[in-house]
Design an enzyme around this catalytic site. Structure first.
Site, PDB file in Angstrom:
ATOM      1  N   ARG A   1      -4.894  -1.602   8.996  1.00 20.73           N
ATOM      2  CA  ARG A   1      -6.089  -2.412   8.734  1.00 20.73           C
ATOM      3  C   ARG A   1      -5.747  -3.501   7.722  1.00 20.73           C
ATOM      4  O   ARG A   1      -4.674  -3.463   7.108  1.00 20.73           O
ATOM      5  CB  ARG A   1      -7.236  -1.540   8.206  1.00 20.73           C
ATOM      6  CG  ARG A   1      -6.877  -0.690   6.995  1.00 20.73           C
ATOM      7  CD  ARG A   1      -8.076   0.118   6.494  1.00 20.73           C
ATOM      8  NE  ARG A   1      -7.689   1.021   5.432  1.00 20.73           N
ATOM      9  CZ  ARG A   1      -7.439   2.323   5.605  1.00 20.73           C
ATOM     10  NH1 ARG A   1      -7.574   2.870   6.798  1.00 20.73           N
ATOM     11  NH2 ARG A   1      -7.079   3.066   4.576  1.00 20.73           N
TER      12      ARG A   1
ATOM     13  N   SER B   1      -7.560  -5.334  -5.265  1.00 19.45           N
ATOM     14  CA  SER B   1      -8.630  -5.916  -4.448  1.00 19.45           C
ATOM     15  C   SER B   1      -9.979  -5.840  -5.164  1.00 19.45           C
ATOM     16  O   SER B   1     -10.155  -5.070  -6.115  1.00 19.45           O
ATOM     17  CB  SER B   1      -8.718  -5.188  -3.103  1.00 19.45           C
ATOM     18  OG  SER B   1      -9.403  -3.957  -3.246  1.00 19.45           O
ATOM     19  N   THR B   2     -10.936  -6.615  -4.661  1.00 15.94           N
ATOM     20  CA  THR B   2     -12.291  -6.574  -5.221  1.00 15.94           C
ATOM     21  C   THR B   2     -12.929  -5.198  -5.004  1.00 15.94           C
ATOM     22  O   THR B   2     -13.919  -4.868  -5.650  1.00 15.94           O
ATOM     23  CB  THR B   2     -13.190  -7.654  -4.573  1.00 15.94           C
ATOM     24  OG1 THR B   2     -12.991  -7.629  -3.147  1.00 15.94           O
ATOM     25  CG2 THR B   2     -12.861  -9.036  -5.086  1.00 15.94           C
ATOM     26  N   GLU B   3     -12.361  -4.409  -4.098  1.00 14.57           N
ATOM     27  CA  GLU B   3     -12.874  -3.050  -3.851  1.00 14.57           C
ATOM     28  C   GLU B   3     -12.143  -1.996  -4.693  1.00 14.57           C
ATOM     29  O   GLU B   3     -12.614  -0.865  -4.808  1.00 14.57           O
ATOM     30  CB  GLU B   3     -12.734  -2.687  -2.362  1.00 14.57           C
ATOM     31  CG  GLU B   3     -13.740  -3.399  -1.458  1.00 14.57           C
ATOM     32  CD  GLU B   3     -13.438  -4.875  -1.281  1.00 14.57           C
ATOM     33  OE1 GLU B   3     -12.252  -5.244  -1.217  1.00 14.57           O
ATOM     34  OE2 GLU B   3     -14.400  -5.673  -1.240  1.00 14.57           O
ATOM     35  N   ASN B   4     -11.014  -2.353  -5.285  1.00 12.23           N
ATOM     36  CA  ASN B   4     -10.248  -1.367  -6.070  1.00 12.23           C
ATOM     37  C   ASN B   4     -10.936  -0.983  -7.386  1.00 12.23           C
ATOM     38  O   ASN B   4     -10.535  -0.023  -8.046  1.00 12.23           O
ATOM     39  CB  ASN B   4      -8.814  -1.851  -6.340  1.00 12.23           C
ATOM     40  CG  ASN B   4      -7.931  -1.844  -5.107  1.00 12.23           C
ATOM     41  OD1 ASN B   4      -7.039  -2.676  -4.962  1.00 12.23           O
ATOM     42  ND2 ASN B   4      -8.148  -0.900  -4.191  1.00 12.23           N
TER      43      ASN B   4
ATOM     44  N   ARG C   1       2.130  -4.874   6.120  1.00  9.82           N
ATOM     45  CA  ARG C   1       1.404  -3.842   5.385  1.00  9.82           C
ATOM     46  C   ARG C   1       2.216  -2.553   5.425  1.00  9.82           C
ATOM     47  O   ARG C   1       2.592  -2.078   6.504  1.00  9.82           O
ATOM     48  CB  ARG C   1       0.019  -3.580   5.961  1.00  9.82           C
ATOM     49  CG  ARG C   1      -0.715  -2.504   5.127  1.00  9.82           C
ATOM     50  CD  ARG C   1      -2.159  -2.311   5.470  1.00  9.82           C
ATOM     51  NE  ARG C   1      -2.782  -1.405   4.491  1.00  9.82           N
ATOM     52  CZ  ARG C   1      -4.037  -1.435   4.103  1.00  9.82           C
ATOM     53  NH1 ARG C   1      -4.846  -2.330   4.615  1.00  9.82           N
ATOM     54  NH2 ARG C   1      -4.510  -0.568   3.211  1.00  9.82           N
TER      55      ARG C   1
ATOM     56  N   SER D   1      -8.057  -4.566   5.181  1.00 13.33           N
ATOM     57  CA  SER D   1      -8.675  -4.289   3.872  1.00 13.33           C
ATOM     58  C   SER D   1      -9.046  -5.559   3.086  1.00 13.33           C
ATOM     59  O   SER D   1      -8.748  -5.674   1.893  1.00 13.33           O
ATOM     60  CB  SER D   1      -7.767  -3.391   3.024  1.00 13.33           C
ATOM     61  OG  SER D   1      -7.507  -2.179   3.692  1.00 13.33           O
TER      62      SER D   1
ATOM     63  N   GLY E   1       0.064   5.428  -4.425  1.00 13.60           N
ATOM     64  CA  GLY E   1      -0.529   6.715  -4.801  1.00 13.60           C
ATOM     65  C   GLY E   1       0.089   7.860  -4.018  1.00 13.60           C
ATOM     66  O   GLY E   1       0.501   8.875  -4.587  1.00 13.60           O
TER      67      GLY E   1
ATOM     68  N   ASP F   1       0.842  -1.210   0.000  1.00 10.88           N
ATOM     69  CA  ASP F   1       0.000   0.000   0.000  1.00 10.88           C
ATOM     70  C   ASP F   1       0.874   1.256   0.000  1.00 10.88           C
ATOM     71  O   ASP F   1       1.987   1.251   0.528  1.00 10.88           O
ATOM     72  CB  ASP F   1      -0.915  -0.029   1.237  1.00 10.88           C
ATOM     73  CG  ASP F   1      -2.070   0.944   1.099  1.00 10.88           C
ATOM     74  OD1 ASP F   1      -2.322   1.439  -0.023  1.00 10.88           O
ATOM     75  OD2 ASP F   1      -2.742   1.210   2.126  1.00 10.88           O
TER      76      ASP F   1
ATOM     77  N   ARG G   1      -0.549   9.346 -10.062  1.00 11.39           N
ATOM     78  CA  ARG G   1      -0.626   8.114  -9.262  1.00 11.39           C
ATOM     79  C   ARG G   1      -0.097   6.889 -10.008  1.00 11.39           C
ATOM     80  O   ARG G   1       0.507   6.002  -9.408  1.00 11.39           O
ATOM     81  CB  ARG G   1      -2.082   7.870  -8.829  1.00 11.39           C
ATOM     82  CG  ARG G   1      -2.568   8.830  -7.747  1.00 11.39           C
ATOM     83  CD  ARG G   1      -4.038   8.544  -7.411  1.00 11.39           C
ATOM     84  NE  ARG G   1      -4.223   7.195  -6.923  1.00 11.39           N
ATOM     85  CZ  ARG G   1      -4.100   6.828  -5.634  1.00 11.39           C
ATOM     86  NH1 ARG G   1      -3.829   7.720  -4.712  1.00 11.39           N
ATOM     87  NH2 ARG G   1      -4.287   5.578  -5.287  1.00 11.39           N
TER      88      ARG G   1
HETATM   89  C1  IPE Z   1      -5.345  -2.676  -0.158  1.00 11.19           C
HETATM   90  O1  IPE Z   1      -5.037  -1.334  -0.303  1.00 11.19           O
HETATM   91  C2  IPE Z   1      -5.356  -3.359  -1.485  1.00 11.19           C
HETATM   92  C3  IPE Z   1      -4.051  -3.535  -2.113  1.00 11.19           C
HETATM   93  C4  IPE Z   1      -2.902  -3.222  -1.581  1.00 11.19           C
HETATM   94  C5  IPE Z   1      -4.069  -4.119  -3.428  1.00 11.19           C
HETATM   95  P1  IPE Z   1      -6.177  -0.199  -0.455  1.00 11.19           P
HETATM   96  O2  IPE Z   1      -5.452   1.080  -0.655  1.00 11.19           O
HETATM   97  O3  IPE Z   1      -7.141  -0.609  -1.496  1.00 11.19           O
HETATM   98  O4  IPE Z   1      -6.893  -0.254   0.969  1.00 11.19           O
HETATM   99  P2  IPE Z   1      -7.802   0.826   1.690  1.00 11.19           P
HETATM  100  O5  IPE Z   1      -8.824   1.300   0.690  1.00 11.19           O
HETATM  101  O6  IPE Z   1      -6.892   1.951   2.105  1.00 11.19           O
HETATM  102  O7  IPE Z   1      -8.374   0.131   2.871  1.00 11.19           O
HETATM  103  C1  IPE Z   2      -1.552   0.259  -3.372  1.00 14.91           C
HETATM  104  O1  IPE Z   2      -1.316   1.624  -3.414  1.00 14.91           O
HETATM  105  C2  IPE Z   2      -1.819  -0.333  -4.726  1.00 14.91           C
HETATM  106  C3  IPE Z   2      -3.217  -0.712  -4.967  1.00 14.91           C
HETATM  107  C4  IPE Z   2      -4.176  -0.679  -4.096  1.00 14.91           C
HETATM  108  C5  IPE Z   2      -3.559  -1.158  -6.299  1.00 14.91           C
HETATM  109  P1  IPE Z   2      -2.498   2.675  -3.390  1.00 14.91           P
HETATM  110  O2  IPE Z   2      -2.859   2.990  -4.806  1.00 14.91           O
HETATM  111  O3  IPE Z   2      -3.622   2.214  -2.550  1.00 14.91           O
HETATM  112  O4  IPE Z   2      -1.778   3.928  -2.739  1.00 14.91           O
HETATM  113  P2  IPE Z   2      -2.414   4.946  -1.715  1.00 14.91           P
HETATM  114  O5  IPE Z   2      -2.911   4.142  -0.552  1.00 14.91           O
HETATM  115  O6  IPE Z   2      -3.523   5.648  -2.429  1.00 14.91           O
HETATM  116  O7  IPE Z   2      -1.295   5.842  -1.346  1.00 14.91           O
HETATM  117 MG    MG Z   3      -4.055   2.457  -0.586  1.00 15.23          MG
END
Ligand code: IPE
Ligand code: IPE
Ligand code: MG
Length: 240
Positions: A194, A71-74, A188, A196, A29, A26, A39
């Site tokens: 968390r 993730s399934t939420e991404n 993490r 996630s 971005g 994580d 990003r």
């Molecule tokens: C968890 O990160 C999923 C991956 C690392 C692929 P997220 O960035 O999606 O998690 P949240 O939204 O902060 O919980």
């Molecule tokens: C993790 O980095 C990669 C994925 C979830 C695909 P993020 O894209 O979630 O980065 P932040 O959390 O927005 O900084």
């Molecule tokens: Mg993230």
């Protein structure tokens, strides 16, 4: 995964490494935004780091590694970012397929990857097929993966088979990761405390490590420091 040169911190005991390490990558971005970059350049840098860390895990002699990739939420993210991530993963798999094979590394996937764009599905099928007989190391990419989704699928599969599940090990056999042991150690990055929706069933007795470092900046040295921390834990599994 090119061969890495191995420097091992002296506190790290190579005979007591986790069998299975899992990483929630994580902070791509925020890493980019902090540098005034889009990003998707964070995801690109994240993928470069994924390569470095996979190589290091392999060189240390750890047998299984799972990386949370999408993730399934991404899917809630802007389409442009999603497309960017998928292109990066596809190029990575295409470029490194031969190298995985050469190093005896098997690639498997957790998650319903058939929902991904056809070119990525093709690259995934190709690398799975190519490396299926490799047994030195297993790389599990969690992509379009969610722990709840995985559990629901397993429950539905059990219903379909029409016989009750008599113990947790039997249930584990219905999960995407049925051929992998549960993760011993979950890291993490990025400071979020968390899970996630990651490996909800498998993490029952995992040890956790949270670091503020954004994923693209998580180094081999920091991985070794995390492993040294892991080696200080006393895992009891409910015993004394
Ligand atoms: C968890 O990160 C999923 C991956 C690392 C692929 P997220 O960035 O999606 O998690 P949240 O939204 O902060 O919980
Ligand atoms: C993790 O980095 C990669 C994925 C979830 C695909 P993020 O894209 O979630 O980065 P932040 O959390 O927005 O900084
Ligand atoms: Mg993230």
């Amino acid at each position: 995964m090119p061969a890495g040169k191995l420097h091992v911190l002296k506190q790290l005991d190579l005979s007591r490494l986790p069998t299975h390490i899992a990483i929630i990558m994580d902070g791509n971005g925020r890493w980019a935004t902090k540098r005034g970059l889009p990003r998707n350049l964070g995801h690109k840098a994240g993928c470069e780091n994924l390569k470095r860390i996979i190589t290091h895990i392999y060189d240390l002699g750890i047998k299984y590694a799972t990386f949370f990739t999408f993730s399934t939420e991404n899917w809630k993210r802007p389409q442009e970012e999603i497309d960017g991530i998928f292109n990066i993963v596809r190029d990575y798999l295409d470029e490194d397929a031969e190298e995985f094979l050469r190093r005896g590394a098997k690639v498997v996937v957790s998650g319903d990857y058939t929902r991904l764009p056809p070119d990525l599905v093709k690259s995934i099928n190709n690398i799975i097929e190519k490396t299926k007989d490799c047994d030195r190391f297993t790389l599990n990419l969690a992509i379009n993966y969610g722990g709840r989704d995985e559990i629901l699928r397993a429950v539905n599969e059990a219903i379909k088979q029409g016989k009750p599940i008599s113990n947790p090990a039997e249930f584990s056999k219905l999960l995407y990761s049925s051929d992998l042991p549960d993760p011993d150690f979950i890291i993490r990055t990025s400071g979020e405390m968390r899970v996630s929706n990651f490996m909800l069933w498998q993490m029952a007795y995992s040890e956790f490590y949270f670091t503020k470092t954004y994923w693209p900046a998580f180094s081999e040295r920091e991985l070794q420091l995390a492993l040294i921390d892991f080696q200080k834990r006393k895992r009891r599994f409910g015993s004394i």
